[in-house]
Design an enzyme around this catalytic site. Structure first.
Site, PDB file in Angstrom:
ATOM      1  N   ARG A   1       0.817  -1.218   0.000  1.00  0.00           N
ATOM      2  CA  ARG A   1       0.000   0.000   0.000  1.00  0.00           C
ATOM      3  C   ARG A   1       0.853   1.271   0.000  1.00  0.00           C
ATOM      4  O   ARG A   1       0.414   2.322  -0.462  1.00  0.00           O
ATOM      5  CB  ARG A   1      -0.916   0.011   1.223  1.00  0.00           C
ATOM      6  CG  ARG A   1      -2.017  -1.039   1.151  1.00  0.00           C
ATOM      7  CD  ARG A   1      -2.956  -0.826   2.307  1.00  0.00           C
ATOM      8  NE  ARG A   1      -4.012  -1.804   2.371  1.00  0.00           N
ATOM      9  CZ  ARG A   1      -4.943  -1.811   3.308  1.00  0.00           C
ATOM     10  NH1 ARG A   1      -4.948  -0.891   4.253  1.00  0.00           N
ATOM     11  NH2 ARG A   1      -5.874  -2.725   3.321  1.00  0.00           N
TER      12      ARG A   1
ATOM     13  N   ASP B   1     -15.105   9.367  10.766  1.00  0.00           N
ATOM     14  CA  ASP B   1     -14.059   8.412  10.428  1.00  0.00           C
ATOM     15  C   ASP B   1     -12.718   9.136  10.566  1.00  0.00           C
ATOM     16  O   ASP B   1     -12.665  10.369  10.533  1.00  0.00           O
ATOM     17  CB  ASP B   1     -14.233   7.890   8.993  1.00  0.00           C
ATOM     18  CG  ASP B   1     -13.506   6.569   8.767  1.00  0.00           C
ATOM     19  OD1 ASP B   1     -14.168   5.514   8.742  1.00  0.00           O
ATOM     20  OD2 ASP B   1     -12.261   6.579   8.628  1.00  0.00           O
TER      21      ASP B   1
HETATM   22  C1  LIG Z   1     -13.769  -1.798   7.804  1.00  0.00           C
HETATM   23  S1  LIG Z   1     -14.343  -0.143   7.854  1.00  0.00           S
HETATM   24  C2  LIG Z   1     -15.957  -0.346   8.543  1.00  0.00           C
HETATM   25  C3  LIG Z   1     -16.965   0.594   7.943  1.00  0.00           C
HETATM   26  C4  LIG Z   1     -18.406   0.409   8.428  1.00  0.00           C
HETATM   27  N1  LIG Z   1     -18.524   0.698   9.835  1.00  0.00           N
HETATM   28  C5  LIG Z   1     -18.909  -0.975   8.123  1.00  0.00           C
HETATM   29  O1  LIG Z   1     -19.026  -1.803   9.032  1.00  0.00           O
HETATM   30  O2  LIG Z   1     -19.204  -1.260   6.970  1.00  0.00           O
HETATM   31  C6  LIG Z   1     -13.394   0.505   9.253  1.00  0.00           C
HETATM   32  C7  LIG Z   1     -13.295   2.023   9.273  1.00  0.00           C
HETATM   33  O3  LIG Z   1     -12.757   2.419  10.528  1.00  0.00           O
HETATM   34  C8  LIG Z   1     -11.969   3.563  10.331  1.00  0.00           C
HETATM   35  N2  LIG Z   1     -11.050   3.728  11.491  1.00  0.00           N
HETATM   36  C9  LIG Z   1      -9.963   2.985  11.808  1.00  0.00           C
HETATM   37  N3  LIG Z   1      -9.382   3.436  12.921  1.00  0.00           N
HETATM   38  C10 LIG Z   1     -10.119   4.501  13.332  1.00  0.00           C
HETATM   39  C11 LIG Z   1     -10.031   5.401  14.426  1.00  0.00           C
HETATM   40  N4  LIG Z   1      -9.043   5.298  15.331  1.00  0.00           N
HETATM   41  N5  LIG Z   1     -10.953   6.375  14.530  1.00  0.00           N
HETATM   42  C12 LIG Z   1     -11.949   6.498  13.614  1.00  0.00           C
HETATM   43  N6  LIG Z   1     -12.098   5.681  12.562  1.00  0.00           N
HETATM   44  C13 LIG Z   1     -11.192   4.678  12.414  1.00  0.00           C
HETATM   45  C14 LIG Z   1     -11.258   3.288   9.014  1.00  0.00           C
HETATM   46  O4  LIG Z   1     -10.776   4.460   8.407  1.00  0.00           O
HETATM   47  C15 LIG Z   1     -12.362   2.586   8.217  1.00  0.00           C
HETATM   48  O5  LIG Z   1     -13.045   3.489   7.379  1.00  0.00           O
END
Ligand SMILES: C[S@@+](CC[C@H](N)C(=O)[O-])C[C@H]1O[C@@H](n2cnc3c(N)ncnc32)[C@H](O)[C@@H]1O
Length: 278
Positions: free
Chosen positions: A39, A148
């Site tokens: 990445r 996010d």
């Molecule tokens: C796998 S996606 C899940 C999206 C959605 N909640 C779903 O279940 O379809 C995880 C998301 O968490 C966000 N994320 C990761 N660490 C985070 C943090 N410390 N604070 C806020 N968002 C975070 C990532 O950027 C990503 O967009």
């Protein structure tokens, strides 16, 4: 042995892993090294560095990190999401949570928070269900907040433009009512209708922060498929902090692989394996 420009040395991988876990909470075990290298290549090429290790060295030089951290976070976060992902949560919201929340109030305003919203599909799926409820007899207004840490996904969430192939899980009646097709017939893009966009706001927020700039009377929080990336202690802190933003009787929904939250925060009232109530 010479360092390869395409690979991270142990030391450089360790530096990034420590930085990311400290800032974002996401663990990067050794098994994630290939993924990280893959990445990072594009970014390293775009910035004209000689290789990955040079990029990491420069990152930690005075003043560089602040500028680059946002990009690095975009690179390491996993943003997989779908419309109506884990659909039983949306059924529960319609059939149980919203009626329960409105019972003592008769009518009212519902506040929903999609924490870790990725490209906004979770927030807009919620908006479709709630809007549909208001058309079929329920009397309430609603507002949805999506947050996010990744600026790249938030940009997409705000534009609310998706490709048609993402609509597969959306009920046909909702596609007709809640998506606009592009004027250009050759385009495969669709956009969420303004009525739902107006009720949905997005902002950048790190779940690792010690305070969340969000109201403390939220009715339902979705925090799905992100806790899984955190250490147990971080999971506990995040879930406790989120619950402090729920109104009494409010619901927290976590991902289907995150039911362990129950053992991490023992005081939580479990309504279903991945649904909690305060
Ligand atoms: C796998 S996606 C899940 C999206 C959605 N909640 C779903 O279940 O379809 C995880 C998301 O968490 C966000 N994320 C990761 N660490 C985070 C943090 N410390 N604070 C806020 N968002 C975070 C990532 O950027 C990503 O967009």
């Amino acid at each position: 042995m010479l360092e390869s420009p395409l690979h991270l040395s142990d030391r450089h991988f360790g530096m990034i892993a420590k930085l990311i876990e400290g800032q974002v909470g996401i663990k990067l075990p050794a098994g994630k090294r290939l993924m990280l290298e893959g990445r990072l290549h594009k970014r390293v090429r775009a910035l004209n560095y000689g290789g990955l290790n040079e990029y990491v060295e420069t990152l930690f030089e005075a003043g560089q990190l602040d500028d680059e951290l946002t990009h690095l976070i975009d690179v390491v976060t996993t943003n997989k999401t779908d419309f109506f992902r884990e659909p039983s949560h949306f059924t529960f919201m319609r059939e149980v949570a919203v009626p329960e929340l409105l019972k003592p109030r008769g009518r009212g305003d519902l506040k929903i928070w999609s924490a870790a919203c990725s490209t906004g599909m979770e927030a807009y799926s919620t908006a479709m269900v709630l809007d549909d409820m208001t058309r079929t007899g329920s009397r309430f207004q609603f507002r949805i907040l999506g947050t996010d840490i990744s600026t790249a996904v938030l940009r997409l969430a705000k534009t609310a433009i998706y490709t048609r192939d993402t609509l597969e899980p959306v009920p046909p009646a909702f596609i007709k009512r809640y998506f606009l097709s592009a004027k250009d017939r050759a385009s495969d893009e669709v956009r969420i209708v303004p009525e739902l966009r107006r009720r949905t706001n997005f902002m950048r927020m790190n779940l690792m922060d010690s305070k969340y700039p969000v109201d403390r009377d939220v009715d339902i929080i979705f925090c799905r498929n992100v806790l899984i990336y955190f250490e147990r202690e971080t999971q506990r802190k995040v879930v406790e902090q989120l619950c402090a933003h729920l109104r009494p009787g409010g619901y927290l929904m976590v991902g289907h692989s995150e039911s362990m939250v129950h053992s991490v925060v023992p005081g939580l009232k479990q309504v279903q394996p991945t649904i909690f109530r305060v």
